[in-house]
Design a protein around this motif. Structure first.
Motif, PDB file in Angstrom:
ATOM      1  N   TYR A 167      -3.808   6.856  -9.900  1.00  0.00           N
ATOM      2  CA  TYR A 167      -4.191   6.321  -8.594  1.00  0.00           C
ATOM      3  C   TYR A 167      -4.181   4.799  -8.664  1.00  0.00           C
ATOM      4  CZ  TYR A 167      -6.248  11.015  -8.018  1.00  0.00           C
ATOM      5  OH  TYR A 167      -6.463  12.361  -7.956  1.00  0.00           O
TER       6      TYR A 167
ATOM      7  N   GLN B 170      -7.746   9.258  -4.040  1.00  0.00           N
ATOM      8  CA  GLN B 170      -7.313  10.082  -2.912  1.00  0.00           C
ATOM      9  C   GLN B 170      -5.800  10.106  -2.827  1.00  0.00           C
ATOM     10  OE1 GLN B 170      -7.085   8.194   0.827  1.00  0.00           O
ATOM     11  NE2 GLN B 170      -8.812   6.852   0.327  1.00  0.00           N
ATOM     12  N   ASP B 171      -5.293  11.135  -2.152  1.00  0.00           N
ATOM     13  CA  ASP B 171      -3.877  11.477  -2.214  1.00  0.00           C
ATOM     14  C   ASP B 171      -2.909  10.372  -1.802  1.00  0.00           C
ATOM     15  OD1 ASP B 171      -4.405  13.885  -3.250  1.00  0.00           O
ATOM     16  OD2 ASP B 171      -3.438  15.062  -1.668  1.00  0.00           O
ATOM     17  N   ASP B 172      -3.241   9.631  -0.776  1.00  0.00           N
ATOM     18  CA  ASP B 172      -2.290   8.623  -0.298  1.00  0.00           C
ATOM     19  C   ASP B 172      -2.016   7.557  -1.351  1.00  0.00           C
ATOM     20  OD1 ASP B 172      -2.170  10.001   1.985  1.00  0.00           O
ATOM     21  OD2 ASP B 172      -3.210   8.531   3.252  1.00  0.00           O
ATOM     22  N   ASN B 173      -2.855   7.547  -2.340  1.00  0.00           N
ATOM     23  CA  ASN B 173      -2.889   6.513  -3.359  1.00  0.00           C
ATOM     24  C   ASN B 173      -2.378   7.026  -4.706  1.00  0.00           C
ATOM     25  OD1 ASN B 173      -3.752   3.923  -3.709  1.00  0.00           O
ATOM     26  ND2 ASN B 173      -5.797   4.495  -4.400  1.00  0.00           N
TER      27      ASN B 173
ATOM     28  N   VAL C 142       0.849  -1.201   0.000  1.00  0.00           N
ATOM     29  CA  VAL C 142       0.000   0.000   0.000  1.00  0.00           C
ATOM     30  C   VAL C 142       0.884   1.250   0.000  1.00  0.00           C
ATOM     31  CG1 VAL C 142      -1.733   1.272   1.303  1.00  0.00           C
ATOM     32  CG2 VAL C 142      -1.804  -1.227   1.209  1.00  0.00           C
ATOM     33  N   GLN C 143       0.540   2.175  -0.852  1.00  0.00           N
ATOM     34  CA  GLN C 143       1.290   3.426  -0.914  1.00  0.00           C
ATOM     35  C   GLN C 143       0.849   4.294   0.260  1.00  0.00           C
ATOM     36  OE1 GLN C 143       1.610   5.249  -4.859  1.00  0.00           O
ATOM     37  NE2 GLN C 143       1.248   7.246  -3.953  1.00  0.00           N
ATOM     38  N   LEU C 144       1.792   4.853   0.977  1.00  0.00           N
ATOM     39  CA  LEU C 144       1.418   5.572   2.209  1.00  0.00           C
ATOM     40  C   LEU C 144       1.615   7.071   2.049  1.00  0.00           C
ATOM     41  CD1 LEU C 144       3.095   3.093   4.719  1.00  0.00           C
ATOM     42  CD2 LEU C 144       0.679   3.226   4.105  1.00  0.00           C
ATOM     43  N   GLY C 145       1.169   7.612   0.972  1.00  0.00           N
ATOM     44  CA  GLY C 145       1.320   9.056   0.797  1.00  0.00           C
ATOM     45  C   GLY C 145       1.603   9.386  -0.649  1.00  0.00           C
ATOM     46  N   ILE C 146       1.310  10.625  -0.995  1.00  0.00           N
ATOM     47  CA  ILE C 146       1.417  11.049  -2.392  1.00  0.00           C
ATOM     48  C   ILE C 146       2.873  10.970  -2.869  1.00  0.00           C
ATOM     49  CG2 ILE C 146       1.758  13.481  -1.803  1.00  0.00           C
ATOM     50  CD1 ILE C 146      -0.155  14.130  -4.147  1.00  0.00           C
ATOM     51  N   LYS C 147       3.037  10.605  -4.165  1.00  0.00           N
ATOM     52  CA  LYS C 147       4.360  10.633  -4.799  1.00  0.00           C
ATOM     53  C   LYS C 147       4.309  11.653  -5.924  1.00  0.00           C
ATOM     54  CE  LYS C 147       5.255   5.670  -4.344  1.00  0.00           C
ATOM     55  NZ  LYS C 147       5.526   4.445  -5.101  1.00  0.00           N
TER      56      LYS C 147
END
Lengths: 442, 454
Positions: B267, B425-428, B245-250
């Protein structure tokens, strides 16, 4: 590969039955002046219609390149009482697809619709063709987008090469112009320019109809789509293309890793008497997928390029003959020399009998693939109608190919293609050129 | 660019029961699954062989080998010399080619129906008799490097996409480009290609799809004759990859020669795993349609036509893949608009959709296009075969196709809002920006100047 003449004649016998399976083309002149070509086919509950006009970029007035393209673009951006969103949502709600195509000679609008939604879809298409609004504000928006696209194109090596190639091959002929015009000319274009162009160049239509309607319905559709087009006036035709050009080579700087190489000359028109010898000859030289001479020399034997091809672009007047490839900069000169040698050999000696037989086997044997869908047949109807080719074009195709001889190919190439007088463009040329410089013409 | 391929795949994935009719299947003793789609409209046939091996099955340091092997499959067998495959297909009036994706590798020929035995003879021969020589390899690897230069290195949008995928996937092999990294191509040997061929090219790792003016009983007989004696290899269980799981925007920037910037917002999103019980992938397909299936769909209508912030805009998503997917928005800002403004505008579109919902008419419109597409598809035998082969190769199976169509038609406006708020959403999110560079390394010439040569 072992192929003898006996085998070939046996194959031709078989081909005869294939040729007999060509679609029956009905043809008439509508009371509205439109030329109509129709194939009735009820296998799939859908209809394809294409309406073409002699209104491609070659009809742009000098100083106003881009008007033809924008006129075509704006047809479905407001028509009659429908605004642009009502046109596209209207079609989408029906599951219908409205599309267009545009080249030097021809602008066309096509519709694909389910039979059940046919009337509604045709009613929108009829308005798009006959009541375009050409709104000034939409024109402004589309000009801006087109200009952005042209600026982007000026950074793409393949598009820079295309543009320089067309200028070198066609000189002052309208075929030299870019389809979308120039940034400087686009800025001056007004809605009135589009309205004027429409009045002059959207008079006589060629209507191609393919699919699930009867002859009576097709006749009514042709009338519905063309009745309110601008009234017919005599038009001047395109000038002839100057066939013999000066040899030229342009090396244009680009930071890409590959050089994009184009070389060519004016080639042939749609109605050229040498059409079939040139067509078959080109298959052997560089048109035939993985088995052409160019592919064999450049890619298969030496690994110099991923893609290498040659083609004739037959137009109303003489269109281009072009050879193209991309290769890493360091080997661009080597690859170009190889292409030039391959072409010179082919023009000097023509193809071998063995090559001709293989070409015929592919082109004739593959004929059923050319007409295996409604979409492909529709495209043939448009071409046959627009260029006034014989209605038996598809029926005669295999025979026309079968009759081509090596002598005819040799003769046609030596008359049309002069290896000593080619226009060559290399974008991303091997020699580094410091700073912004102009093209070097030789 | 790849994203557009996704967009066309989007509406293309689904088949109706009417298209499903006339499909027959048989699995040979050696594990080869043969699927026949009868269509007698024209006297033509297409053969497609699909191998369940694509770039996602490659290992670090060996990227691109699936695609290189695809090229080498035309370089001869013990009985058919190099180049001869293409010559024989051409002499039969055929057209042929092949393609490699992240998920699979496929080969096809289109011919007059009478030539099917020839095509099957040649295709079955190279399934187990390929003759891989160092000489042919050394020439063909150069061709592939030229292909990489043309398709990726010199194409700013493709370059952005390649680097975006590299950033989006940390563990999953989708991080590697199908064409392969240049240094892997440079160090690849004929032995790498040989190992790949030996591991994956076998009847029990393939699907044979034949569509056109044929009768299934005859095709099954031919399949048995030409493919039936090829030994199976026994496929071991595949390594399964997940993506953490990606834990924040890249965020990333790619500088490349271009005039216009490009913004891509991707996303992480699920793909179809269980066609019957899944619902989110179907909702995401329809969401992409509501956003950008026509010029009057939300994104183009609002951002290109009304606000004129963008020169072009689109949304894309592909629910049908072996690995985890991406839902992507992309836009080219209008002259004078910044990428930052563009991102704000795209975010506002998504926020507005989540807050205010989707009109029933918007969703109905996308459904109408999907349904009509089912009928239009009947005009292409090749395309029908493609769908069957693709669905088999990603593990969903062609029999799920009518079900998937029903599931798409059952999507509700509430579900669109639900998937938008869950996944967009951003975390993704990975934001990738193309920062256009002048060709000369110096400032670009002002607009409108005629001389484009630098």
């Amino acid at each position: 590969m072992y192929v003898n003449k006996l085998l070939f004649s046996i194959m031709l016998c078989c081909i005869a039955s294939v040729a007999a399976a060509t679609p029956t083309i009905q043809h008439w002149q509508s009371a509205t002046g439109a030329r109509v070509l129709f194939v009735e086919d009820h296998d799939i509950p859908m209809l394809d219609v294409a309406v073409s006009f002699a209104s491609g970029s070659a009809f742009d007035k000098s100083g106003k390149p881009g008007v033809a393209k924008l006129t075509h673009e704006l047809l479905d951006l407001g028509a009659g009482d429908l605004n642009e969103d009502q046109i596209s949502t209207g079609m989408a709600d029906l599951g219908a697809q409205l599309s267009g195509s545009f080249d030097q000679d021809r602008a066309s609008v096509s519709l694909r619709t389910l039979s059940t939604e046919r009337d509604s879809a045709l009613s929108i298409m009829a308005r798009v063709l006959q009541y375009p609004v050409f709104s000034e504000s939409i024109l402004m928006r589309e000009k801006t987008r087109l200009i952005a696209g042209l600026k982007e194109a000026e950074t793409k090596p393949e598009l820079i090469a295309d543009k320089a190639f067309n200028k070198a091959v066609f000189g002052s002929h309208p075929y030299a112009s870019s389809l979308s015009g120039e940034i400087s000319s686009l800025e001056t274009i007004t809605a009135q320019d589009l309205k004027d162009f429409y009045q002059l160049h959207y008079q006589r239509a060629v209507v191609a109809i393919m699919g699930d309607v009867t002859r009576v319905q097709a006749e009514a559709i042709a009338v519905q789509l063309t009745r309110y087009l601008p009234a017919y006036t005599e038009q001047s035709s395109l000038p002839a293309v100057v066939m013999q050009i000066q040899s030229s080579e342009q090396r244009i700087f680009h930071p890409a890793t590959q050089s994009h190489i184009l070389t060519g000359t004016p080639g042939m028109s749609r109605k050229d008497p040498d059409y079939f010898p040139l067509y078959v000859g080109n298959y052997i030289l560089g048109g035939g997928g993985f088995v052409s001479r160019l592919m064999n020399e450049v890619r298969e034997k030496r690994g110099l390029a991923y893609s290498v091809y040659s083609y004739f672009m037959p137009l109303k007047q003489t269109g281009a003959f072009q050879i193209g490839l991309q290769t890493k900069k360091e080997q661009a000169n080597e690859a170009l020399a190889l292409v030039e040698k391959t072409l010179a050999d082919f023009v000097a000696k023509g193809p071998t009998e063995k090559e001709l037989i293989a070409a015929k086997q592919n082109i004739i044997g593959g004929f059923p693939l050319r007409i295996d869908s409604n979409k492909k047949i529709l495209d043939y109807l448009s071409i046959i109608g627009f260029y006034e080719l014989p209605l038996t074009y598809l029926d005669d195709f295999a025979d026309n190919i079968a009759h081509v001889t090596t002598t005819q190919i040799h003769s046609a190439f030596s008359r049309h293609i002069h290896p000593g007088a080619m226009a060559t463009v290399i974008v991303g040329a091997p020699e580094p050129i410091s700073g912004p410089v102009g093209a070097q013409n030789q | 660019m790849r994203i557009y391929l996704f967009a066309t795949a989007l509406l293309a994935v689904m088949l109706s029961p009417s298209v499903y009719a006339g499909v027959f299947e048989l699995t040979l003793a050696n594990g080869l699954k043969v699927i026949v789609k009868e269509d007698h409209r024209a006297p033509v046939v297409v053969q497609q062989i699909w191998y369940k091996a694509g770039s996602m099955d490659e290992h670090t340091g060996k990227t691109g080998v699936a695609h290189v092997l695809e090229h080498l499959m035309f370089k001869g067998t013990r009985g058919v010399p190099a180049g001869e495959f293409s010559r024989r297909i051409a002499a039969a009036g055929g057209r042929e080619n092949a393609f490699t994706s992240n998920d699979y590798t496929a080969y096809f020929q289109q011919l007059h129906k009478s030539q099917l035995p020839l095509a099957m003879k040649l295709e079955s021969d190279r399934m187990h008799n390929l003759n891989l020589t160092a000489g042919e390899f050394s020439k063909e690897i150069k061709v592939v490097m030229e292909e990489r230069r043309m398709r990726t290195d010199d194409d700013s949008h493709a370059l952005l996409q390649e680097k975006l995928m590299g950033a989006a996937y940390l563990e999953h092999p989708y991080q590697h480009p199908v064409i392969g990294w240049m240094s892997d191509l440079e160090q690849m040997t004929v032995q790498d290609a040989r190992s790949w061929y030996q591991q994956w090219y076998a009847p029990d790792n393939a699907t044979l799809v034949i569509a056109g003016d044929v009768y299934h009983a005859q095709v099954f007989e031919l399949a048995q004759r030409y493919y039936g004696n090829i030994p199976k290899k026994g496929q071991s269980a595949r390594r399964l990859f997940s993506e953490p799981v990606q834990l924040g925007i890249k965020r990333m920037v790619v500088k490349a020669p271009a005039e216009l910037p490009l913004l891509v917002m991707s996303y992480h999103a699920p793909n179809i795993v269980d066609p019957l019980h899944d619902w989110k992938p179907y909702a995401l397909e329809m969401l992409a349609g509501v956003l950008s299936s026509t010029d009057s769909a939300r994104l183009n209508k609002h951002l290109v036509r009304e606000q004129q912030l963008a020169s072009s805009v689109g949304a894309s998503y592909d629910s049908t893949s072996r690995g985890p997917g991406l839902f992507s928005l992309e836009a080219v800002p209008s002259a004078g608009q910044s990428v930052a403004q563009m991102e704000i505008a795209l975010r506002a579109e998504i926020a507005g959709l989540i807050k205010n919902g989707v009109g029933a008419d918007e969703l109905k419109r996308v459904k109408a296009q999907v349904l009509a597409g089912e009928v239009y598809k009947l005009d292409s035998v090749f395309y029908q075969a493609m769908q069957i082969g693709q669905m088999e190769s990603i593990g969903v199976g062609y029999k799920a196709i009518p079900l998937m169509l029903e599931k798409l038609q059952a999507v509700t406006t509430e579900q669109l809002v639900q998937v938008a708020s869950e996944f967009l959403q951003d975390d993704n999110l990975i934001v990738a920006v193309l920062d256009p560079q002048p060709l000369s390394g110096k400032a670009m010439q002002p607009a409108g100047e005629a001389n484009h040569v630098r």
